[in-house]
Design an enzyme around this catalytic site. Structure first.
Site, PDB file in Angstrom:
ATOM      1  N   LYS A   1       5.314   5.952  -4.347  1.00 20.16           N
ATOM      2  CA  LYS A   1       5.149   7.313  -3.687  1.00 20.16           C
ATOM      3  C   LYS A   1       5.923   7.117  -2.510  1.00 20.16           C
ATOM      4  O   LYS A   1       5.714   6.337  -1.439  1.00 20.16           O
ATOM      5  CB  LYS A   1       3.474   7.560  -3.199  1.00 20.16           C
ATOM      6  CG  LYS A   1       3.136   8.885  -2.634  1.00 20.16           C
ATOM      7  CD  LYS A   1       1.783   8.853  -2.354  1.00 20.16           C
ATOM      8  CE  LYS A   1       1.606   8.330  -0.790  1.00 20.16           C
ATOM      9  NZ  LYS A   1       2.362   9.356   0.181  1.00 20.16           N
TER      10      LYS A   1
ATOM     11  N   LEU B   1      -3.557   6.571  -1.224  1.00 22.20           N
ATOM     12  CA  LEU B   1      -2.405   6.148  -0.275  1.00 22.20           C
ATOM     13  C   LEU B   1      -2.106   7.495   0.642  1.00 22.20           C
ATOM     14  O   LEU B   1      -1.996   8.314   0.399  1.00 22.20           O
ATOM     15  CB  LEU B   1      -1.200   5.745  -1.130  1.00 22.20           C
ATOM     16  CG  LEU B   1      -0.323   4.825  -0.438  1.00 22.20           C
ATOM     17  CD1 LEU B   1      -0.758   3.373  -0.038  1.00 22.20           C
ATOM     18  CD2 LEU B   1       0.870   4.545  -1.344  1.00 22.20           C
ATOM     19  N   ASP B   2      -2.205   7.137   2.000  1.00 25.40           N
ATOM     20  CA  ASP B   2      -2.082   8.045   2.925  1.00 25.40           C
ATOM     21  C   ASP B   2      -0.908   8.906   2.703  1.00 25.40           C
ATOM     22  O   ASP B   2       0.186   8.386   2.272  1.00 25.40           O
ATOM     23  CB  ASP B   2      -2.090   7.624   4.239  1.00 25.40           C
ATOM     24  CG  ASP B   2      -3.587   7.050   4.792  1.00 25.40           C
ATOM     25  OD1 ASP B   2      -4.460   7.476   4.208  1.00 25.40           O
ATOM     26  OD2 ASP B   2      -3.624   5.897   5.546  1.00 25.40           O
ATOM     27  N   ILE B   3      -0.891  10.170   3.251  1.00 24.36           N
ATOM     28  CA  ILE B   3       0.620  10.849   3.029  1.00 24.36           C
ATOM     29  C   ILE B   3       1.749  10.346   3.958  1.00 24.36           C
ATOM     30  O   ILE B   3       2.898  10.461   3.569  1.00 24.36           O
ATOM     31  CB  ILE B   3       0.024  12.631   3.818  1.00 24.36           C
ATOM     32  CG1 ILE B   3       1.297  13.364   3.370  1.00 24.36           C
ATOM     33  CG2 ILE B   3      -0.076  12.222   5.217  1.00 24.36           C
ATOM     34  CD1 ILE B   3       0.966  14.620   3.487  1.00 24.36           C
TER      35      ILE B   3
ATOM     36  N   SER C   1       2.147   7.038   4.019  1.00 27.47           N
ATOM     37  CA  SER C   1       2.382   5.906   3.619  1.00 27.47           C
ATOM     38  C   SER C   1       3.135   5.694   2.368  1.00 27.47           C
ATOM     39  O   SER C   1       3.085   6.909   1.629  1.00 27.47           O
ATOM     40  CB  SER C   1       1.069   4.951   3.367  1.00 27.47           C
ATOM     41  OG  SER C   1       0.122   4.858   4.711  1.00 27.47           O
TER      42      SER C   1
END
Length: 248
Positions: free
Chosen positions: A71, A120-122, A124
């Site tokens: 990502k 998973l954070d934006i 990261s």
């Protein structure tokens, strides 16, 4: 007396499938309790009763795919929010990793019921798992999960000098968050500005908040491993199938 449980919940507890899958299978007449077909949703069973599923259910489950994405920053892991694009939008033929060894052919039906197994954070990057198989989601994000996750975290110390060893020990064990002690973690220096974090829990923005507590500012965060499955050489913004021989 042992209390009866909803059949779908009991099937999930036994690791047969997710609750949603269980309801689907019950409605299709694919579930037997002590040898008798049970097709009514909401049915209850005792923990001592024997639950079996028809072969069609196992066959359907085996067709379900699990996809790994590297990502990029700027994508959210789950539902679209605040104008940001969900990571599932990256799963299209042109973004499939050219070196993916899996024999599967991509088909748009694989996007149906494909859910992220953890967040998973934006801001990261790195390994994100999406699966149609409820068992994998439960295994990776259930409250009792034993699957650890490894992150590489680039940091800047916001105080004079270097991070004291006592604060590095606190990152490993001793910090509290949301009124509860955090589970022990494995945190060690990789080089002078990068830490490796290995965690067994995933509170919202946990690593960034942990770092903040000891005066570290996170400038980059990348998940590189979930259990035994590694990000490896998968390029950012591309995806591949979980191989038949890979287990978390």
């Amino acid at each position: 007396m042992t209390e009866p449980l909803r059949l779908s919940r009991r099937m999930s507890e036994l690791g047969l499938c997710s609750r949603r899958e269980a309801d689907e299978w019950i409605a299709r007449g694919w579930v037997r309790v002590d040898g008798k077909v049970v097709s009514e949703l909401g049915s209850k069973v005792l923990p001592t009763q024997r639950i079996t599923v028809e072969r069609q259910a196992a066959a359907e489950q085996s067709k379900r795919v699990t996809i790994l994405i590297n990502k990029p920053v700027g994508y959210v892991s789950g539902q679209a929010e605040d104008g940001y694009t969900p990571a599932i939008a990256l799963i299209k033929p042109e973004n499939r990793w050219a070196d993916d060894p899996a024999p599967e052919q991509f088909h748009p039906t694989q996007l149906r019921s494909l859910v992220p197994c953890g967040r998973l954070d934006i801001d990261s990057v790195g390994l994100l798992v999406l699966s149609q198989d409820g068992r994998i989601a439960k295994h990776l994000i259930g409250e009792t999960t034993s699957v650890d996750k490894e992150y590489l975290v680039r940091v800047q110390y916001t105080k004079p000098g270097k991070l004291p060893d006592s604060d590095l020990k606190k990152l490993n064990h001793g910090l509290w968050m949301d009124g509860k002690p955090l589970l022990p973690a494995k945190v060690r220096w990789q080089n002078e500005d990068q830490l490796s974090f290995t965690l067994r829990e995933g509170k919202k923005r946990q690593i960034r908040r942990m770092c903040d507590m000891v005066g570290l500012k996170v400038v980059g965060l990348k998940r590189v491993r979930i259990g035994k499955v590694k990000l490896g050489n998968l390029p950012e913004g591309q995806w591949r199938y979980l191989g038949a021989d890979e287990v978390f």
